[in-house]
Design a protein around this motif. Structure first.
Motif, short mmCIF file in Angstrom:
data_model
loop_
_atom_site.label_atom_id
_atom_site.label_comp_id
_atom_site.label_asym_id
_atom_site.label_seq_id
_atom_site.Cartn_x
_atom_site.Cartn_y
_atom_site.Cartn_z
N ALA A 120 0.83 -1.21 0.00
CA ALA A 120 0.00 0.00 0.00
C ALA A 120 0.87 1.26 0.00
CB ALA A 120 -0.95 0.00 1.20
N SER A 121 1.95 1.23 0.77
CA SER A 121 2.86 2.38 0.79
C SER A 121 3.53 2.56 -0.57
CB SER A 121 3.93 2.21 1.87
OG SER A 121 3.36 2.24 3.15
N THR A 122 3.89 1.45 -1.19
CA THR A 122 4.49 1.53 -2.52
C THR A 122 3.52 2.17 -3.50
OG1 THR A 122 5.90 -0.38 -2.12
CG2 THR A 122 5.49 0.18 -4.42
N SER A 123 2.25 1.81 -3.42
CA SER A 123 1.24 2.42 -4.28
C SER A 123 1.13 3.93 -4.01
CB SER A 123 -0.12 1.76 -4.06
OG SER A 123 -0.09 0.43 -4.50
N ALA A 124 1.22 4.32 -2.74
CA ALA A 124 1.17 5.74 -2.40
C ALA A 124 2.38 6.47 -2.99
CB ALA A 124 1.12 5.92 -0.88
N PHE A 125 3.57 5.86 -2.88
CA PHE A 125 4.76 6.46 -3.48
C PHE A 125 4.64 6.53 -4.99
CE2 PHE A 125 7.14 5.09 0.46
CZ PHE A 125 7.52 6.36 0.85
N ASP A 126 4.10 5.49 -5.61
CA ASP A 126 3.93 5.47 -7.06
C ASP A 126 3.00 6.59 -7.52
OD1 ASP A 126 5.65 3.31 -7.28
OD2 ASP A 126 4.05 1.83 -7.54
N ALA A 127 1.97 6.88 -6.74
CA ALA A 127 1.05 7.96 -7.09
C ALA A 127 1.73 9.33 -7.02
CB ALA A 127 -0.17 7.93 -6.16
N LEU A 128 2.74 9.46 -6.17
CA LEU A 128 3.46 10.73 -6.03
C LEU A 128 4.52 10.93 -7.11
CD1 LEU A 128 4.16 10.68 -2.17
CD2 LEU A 128 2.34 11.93 -3.36
N ARG A 129 4.95 9.86 -7.73
CA ARG A 129 6.10 9.90 -8.62
C ARG A 129 6.04 10.98 -9.72
NH1 ARG A 129 9.31 4.93 -11.60
NH2 ARG A 129 10.71 6.29 -12.77
N PRO A 130 4.95 11.10 -10.48
CA PRO A 130 4.96 12.11 -11.54
C PRO A 130 5.25 13.52 -11.02
CG PRO A 130 3.08 10.65 -11.81
CD PRO A 130 3.70 10.32 -10.48
N ASP A 131 4.65 13.87 -9.88
CA ASP A 131 4.88 15.20 -9.32
C ASP A 131 6.26 15.31 -8.67
OD1 ASP A 131 2.47 16.10 -10.25
OD2 ASP A 131 1.45 16.04 -8.31
N LEU A 132 6.75 14.23 -8.09
CA LEU A 132 8.11 14.27 -7.53
C LEU A 132 9.13 14.54 -8.63
CD1 LEU A 132 8.00 11.28 -5.01
CD2 LEU A 132 8.22 13.70 -4.42
N GLU A 133 8.86 14.03 -9.82
CA GLU A 133 9.75 14.25 -10.95
C GLU A 133 9.55 15.63 -11.58
OE1 GLU A 133 10.57 9.76 -12.59
OE2 GLU A 133 8.69 10.72 -13.23
N GLN A 134 8.36 16.20 -11.43
CA GLN A 134 8.03 17.46 -12.08
C GLN A 134 8.42 18.69 -11.28
OE1 GLN A 134 3.88 17.92 -13.09
NE2 GLN A 134 4.13 20.05 -13.68
N PHE A 135 8.26 18.63 -9.96
CA PHE A 135 8.45 19.84 -9.16
C PHE A 135 9.80 19.86 -8.45
CE2 PHE A 135 3.86 19.55 -9.63
CZ PHE A 135 3.57 20.84 -10.05
N ASP A 136 10.29 21.08 -8.23
CA ASP A 136 11.55 21.29 -7.51
C ASP A 136 11.30 21.01 -6.03
OD1 ASP A 136 13.86 22.14 -6.28
OD2 ASP A 136 13.84 24.15 -7.16
N LEU A 137 11.97 20.00 -5.50
CA LEU A 137 11.73 19.55 -4.13
C LEU A 137 12.73 20.12 -3.13
CD1 LEU A 137 11.19 15.80 -5.11
CD2 LEU A 137 9.42 17.54 -4.74
N THR A 138 13.68 20.92 -3.59
CA THR A 138 14.81 21.30 -2.75
C THR A 138 14.48 22.32 -1.66
OG1 THR A 138 15.49 22.99 -4.36
CG2 THR A 138 16.49 20.79 -4.56
N ALA A 139 13.41 23.07 -1.79
CA ALA A 139 13.13 24.16 -0.85
C ALA A 139 12.43 23.72 0.43
CB ALA A 139 12.30 25.25 -1.55
N HIS A 140 11.87 22.52 0.42
CA HIS A 140 11.07 22.10 1.57
C HIS A 140 11.66 20.85 2.21
CE1 HIS A 140 8.03 25.01 0.46
NE2 HIS A 140 8.26 24.64 -0.79
N LYS A 141 11.78 20.90 3.55
CA LYS A 141 12.36 19.79 4.29
C LYS A 141 11.49 19.45 5.49
CE LYS A 141 17.06 20.67 2.87
NZ LYS A 141 18.45 20.65 3.26
N TYR A 142 11.62 18.19 5.90
CA TYR A 142 10.95 17.70 7.10
C TYR A 142 12.00 16.97 7.92
CZ TYR A 142 7.30 15.71 10.04
OH TYR A 142 6.51 15.38 11.11
N PRO A 143 12.04 17.19 9.25
CA PRO A 143 13.11 16.61 10.06
C PRO A 143 13.01 15.10 10.26
CG PRO A 143 11.57 17.77 11.47
CD PRO A 143 11.14 18.02 10.05
N HIS A 144 14.13 14.44 10.08
CA HIS A 144 14.29 13.02 10.40
C HIS A 144 15.03 12.96 11.73
CE1 HIS A 144 16.30 9.08 10.32
NE2 HIS A 144 15.27 8.69 9.59
N PRO A 145 14.71 11.99 12.60
CA PRO A 145 15.36 11.96 13.93
C PRO A 145 16.88 11.82 13.89
CG PRO A 145 13.64 10.26 13.75
CD PRO A 145 13.72 10.95 12.42
#
Length: 184
Positions: A120-145
Protein backbone atom coordinates in the motif's frame (compact mmCIF):
# COMPACT_ATOMS: atom_id res chain seq x y z
CA UNK A 1 24.30 3.59 -4.63
CA UNK A 2 24.33 6.58 -6.90
CA UNK A 3 21.16 8.46 -7.76
CA UNK A 4 20.96 11.02 -10.54
CA UNK A 5 17.20 11.13 -11.01
CA UNK A 6 14.01 10.45 -9.12
CA UNK A 7 13.58 7.47 -11.47
CA UNK A 8 16.90 6.07 -10.19
CA UNK A 9 15.60 6.22 -6.63
CA UNK A 10 12.40 4.40 -7.58
CA UNK A 11 14.37 1.76 -9.46
CA UNK A 12 16.73 1.17 -6.53
CA UNK A 13 13.85 0.98 -4.06
CA UNK A 14 12.10 -1.55 -6.28
CA UNK A 15 15.20 -3.78 -6.29
CA UNK A 16 15.49 -3.43 -2.52
CA UNK A 17 11.84 -4.49 -2.12
CA UNK A 18 12.38 -7.49 -4.40
CA UNK A 19 15.30 -8.59 -2.26
CA UNK A 20 13.24 -8.21 0.92
CA UNK A 21 10.40 -10.25 -0.59
CA UNK A 22 12.89 -12.90 -1.66
CA UNK A 23 14.42 -13.05 1.82
CA UNK A 24 11.03 -13.32 3.47
CA UNK A 25 9.71 -15.94 1.06
CA UNK A 26 11.48 -18.74 2.92
CA UNK A 27 10.75 -17.58 6.48
CA UNK A 28 8.56 -20.01 8.40
CA UNK A 29 5.94 -18.89 10.90
CA UNK A 30 8.15 -20.11 13.76
CA UNK A 31 11.19 -18.25 12.40
CA UNK A 32 9.10 -15.10 11.93
CA UNK A 33 8.32 -14.82 15.64
CA UNK A 34 11.55 -16.18 17.13
CA UNK A 35 13.60 -13.66 19.06
CA UNK A 36 17.31 -14.50 18.86
CA UNK A 37 19.54 -13.51 21.77
CA UNK A 38 20.53 -9.87 21.60
CA UNK A 39 17.63 -8.83 19.36
CA UNK A 40 14.77 -6.58 20.46
CA UNK A 41 12.41 -7.48 17.63
CA UNK A 42 11.51 -10.64 15.76
CA UNK A 43 11.59 -10.79 11.96
CA UNK A 44 7.82 -10.24 11.85
CA UNK A 45 8.21 -7.18 14.07
CA UNK A 46 10.98 -5.78 11.87
CA UNK A 47 8.75 -6.10 8.80
CA UNK A 48 5.91 -4.41 10.70
CA UNK A 49 8.34 -1.62 11.63
CA UNK A 50 9.24 -1.22 7.95
CA UNK A 51 5.55 -0.90 7.10
CA UNK A 52 5.03 1.76 9.77
CA UNK A 53 8.07 3.75 8.63
CA UNK A 54 7.14 3.57 4.96
CA UNK A 55 3.54 4.60 5.60
CA UNK A 56 4.72 7.62 7.57
CA UNK A 57 7.34 8.45 4.96
CA UNK A 58 4.80 8.39 2.13
CA UNK A 59 2.68 10.89 4.09
CA UNK A 60 5.72 13.11 4.74
CA UNK A 61 6.63 13.03 1.04
CA UNK A 62 3.04 13.94 0.10
CA UNK A 63 3.12 16.90 2.51
CA UNK A 64 6.47 18.13 1.17
CA UNK A 65 5.30 17.64 -2.39
CA UNK A 66 2.17 19.73 -1.72
CA UNK A 67 4.41 22.56 -0.54
CA UNK A 68 6.64 22.22 -3.61
CA UNK A 69 3.58 22.11 -5.87
CA UNK A 70 2.30 25.34 -4.25
CA UNK A 71 5.60 27.03 -5.06
CA UNK A 72 5.18 26.03 -8.71
CA UNK A 73 8.92 25.69 -9.36
CA UNK A 74 9.54 22.84 -11.76
CA UNK A 75 12.38 20.37 -12.06
CA UNK A 76 13.84 18.25 -14.82
CA UNK A 77 13.65 15.17 -12.56
CA UNK A 78 17.34 15.19 -11.65
CA UNK A 79 18.44 14.59 -8.11
CA UNK A 80 21.49 15.58 -6.09
CA UNK A 81 22.04 14.05 -2.68
CA UNK A 82 23.15 16.70 -0.21
CA UNK A 83 26.59 16.21 1.29
CA UNK A 84 25.21 16.15 4.82
CA UNK A 85 22.84 13.32 3.93
CA UNK A 86 25.67 11.27 2.46
CA UNK A 87 27.84 11.83 5.51
CA UNK A 88 25.04 10.80 7.88
CA UNK A 89 24.37 7.69 5.75
CA UNK A 90 27.98 6.59 6.20
CA UNK A 91 27.82 7.36 9.94
CA UNK A 92 24.61 5.40 10.54
CA UNK A 93 25.80 2.36 8.60
CA UNK A 94 27.86 0.98 11.48
CA UNK A 95 25.67 1.86 14.45
CA UNK A 96 22.42 0.67 15.97
CA UNK A 97 19.78 3.39 16.17
CA UNK A 98 16.76 3.43 18.49
CA UNK A 99 13.55 3.88 16.50
CA UNK A 100 11.07 6.48 17.72
CA UNK A 101 8.15 5.02 19.68
CA UNK A 102 5.66 5.87 16.91
CA UNK A 103 7.28 3.29 14.62
CA UNK A 104 7.72 0.51 17.18
CA UNK A 105 5.90 -2.65 16.08
CA UNK A 106 2.91 -3.92 18.02
CA UNK A 107 3.82 -7.55 17.35
CA UNK A 108 0.26 -8.19 16.21
CA UNK A 109 0.94 -8.44 12.47
CA UNK A 110 2.17 -11.38 10.48
CA UNK A 111 4.75 -10.95 7.74
CA UNK A 112 2.06 -11.24 5.01
CA UNK A 113 -0.04 -8.55 6.73
CA UNK A 114 2.96 -6.21 6.97
CA UNK A 115 3.90 -6.93 3.35
CA UNK A 116 0.38 -5.88 2.32
CA UNK A 117 0.91 -2.61 4.17
CA UNK A 118 4.25 -2.18 2.41
CA UNK A 119 2.48 -2.77 -0.90
CA UNK A 120 0.00 0.00 0.00
CA UNK A 121 2.86 2.38 0.79
CA UNK A 122 4.49 1.53 -2.52
CA UNK A 123 1.24 2.42 -4.28
CA UNK A 124 1.17 5.74 -2.40
CA UNK A 125 4.76 6.46 -3.48
CA UNK A 126 3.93 5.47 -7.06
CA UNK A 127 1.05 7.96 -7.09
CA UNK A 128 3.46 10.73 -6.03
CA UNK A 129 6.10 9.90 -8.62
CA UNK A 130 4.96 12.11 -11.54
CA UNK A 131 4.88 15.20 -9.32
CA UNK A 132 8.11 14.27 -7.53
CA UNK A 133 9.75 14.25 -10.95
CA UNK A 134 8.03 17.46 -12.08
CA UNK A 135 8.45 19.84 -9.16
CA UNK A 136 11.55 21.29 -7.51
CA UNK A 137 11.73 19.55 -4.13
CA UNK A 138 14.81 21.30 -2.75
CA UNK A 139 13.13 24.16 -0.85
CA UNK A 140 11.07 22.10 1.57
CA UNK A 141 12.36 19.79 4.29
CA UNK A 142 10.95 17.70 7.10
CA UNK A 143 13.11 16.61 10.06
CA UNK A 144 14.29 13.02 10.40
CA UNK A 145 15.36 11.96 13.93
CA UNK A 146 18.90 11.07 12.79
CA UNK A 147 19.47 12.76 9.43
CA UNK A 148 17.93 16.15 10.23
CA UNK A 149 15.94 18.05 7.59
CA UNK A 150 15.32 16.00 4.45
CA UNK A 151 13.67 16.86 1.15
CA UNK A 152 10.96 14.57 -0.24
CA UNK A 153 13.52 12.99 -2.59
CA UNK A 154 15.92 12.38 0.31
CA UNK A 155 13.09 10.78 2.31
CA UNK A 156 12.54 8.50 -0.67
CA UNK A 157 16.22 7.52 -0.67
CA UNK A 158 16.19 7.09 3.10
CA UNK A 159 13.20 4.73 3.04
CA UNK A 160 15.01 2.45 0.58
CA UNK A 161 18.21 2.49 2.60
CA UNK A 162 16.22 1.81 5.76
CA UNK A 163 14.55 -1.22 4.17
CA UNK A 164 17.90 -2.48 2.87
CA UNK A 165 19.47 -2.08 6.30
CA UNK A 166 16.71 -4.10 7.95
CA UNK A 167 16.78 -6.74 5.24
CA UNK A 168 20.46 -7.32 6.04
CA UNK A 169 19.48 -7.61 9.70
CA UNK A 170 16.78 -10.16 8.82
CA UNK A 171 19.22 -12.19 6.71
CA UNK A 172 21.68 -12.28 9.61
CA UNK A 173 18.93 -13.26 12.05
CA UNK A 174 17.81 -16.08 9.75
CA UNK A 175 21.31 -17.53 9.68
CA UNK A 176 21.45 -17.42 13.49
CA UNK A 177 17.97 -18.91 13.88
CA UNK A 178 18.66 -21.70 11.41
CA UNK A 179 22.01 -22.57 12.98
CA UNK A 180 20.76 -22.66 16.57
CA UNK A 181 19.54 -25.93 18.05
CA UNK A 182 15.74 -26.29 18.29
CA UNK A 183 14.26 -25.08 21.56
CA UNK A 184 12.55 -27.71 23.65
Amino acid sequence: MRYETIADIYSANSRIRERLADTLSSVTEDEAVELPDGEKWSIAQIVEHLALVEDGTSRICAKLLNSARSDGATSDGTFVLTRGFGEKAVEIDGIKVEAPERVHPTGNLSIPQSMERLKASTSAFDALRPDLEQFDLTAHKYPHPFFGGLTAAEWLVMVGWHEQRHNKQIETMLVRIRQSPPRS
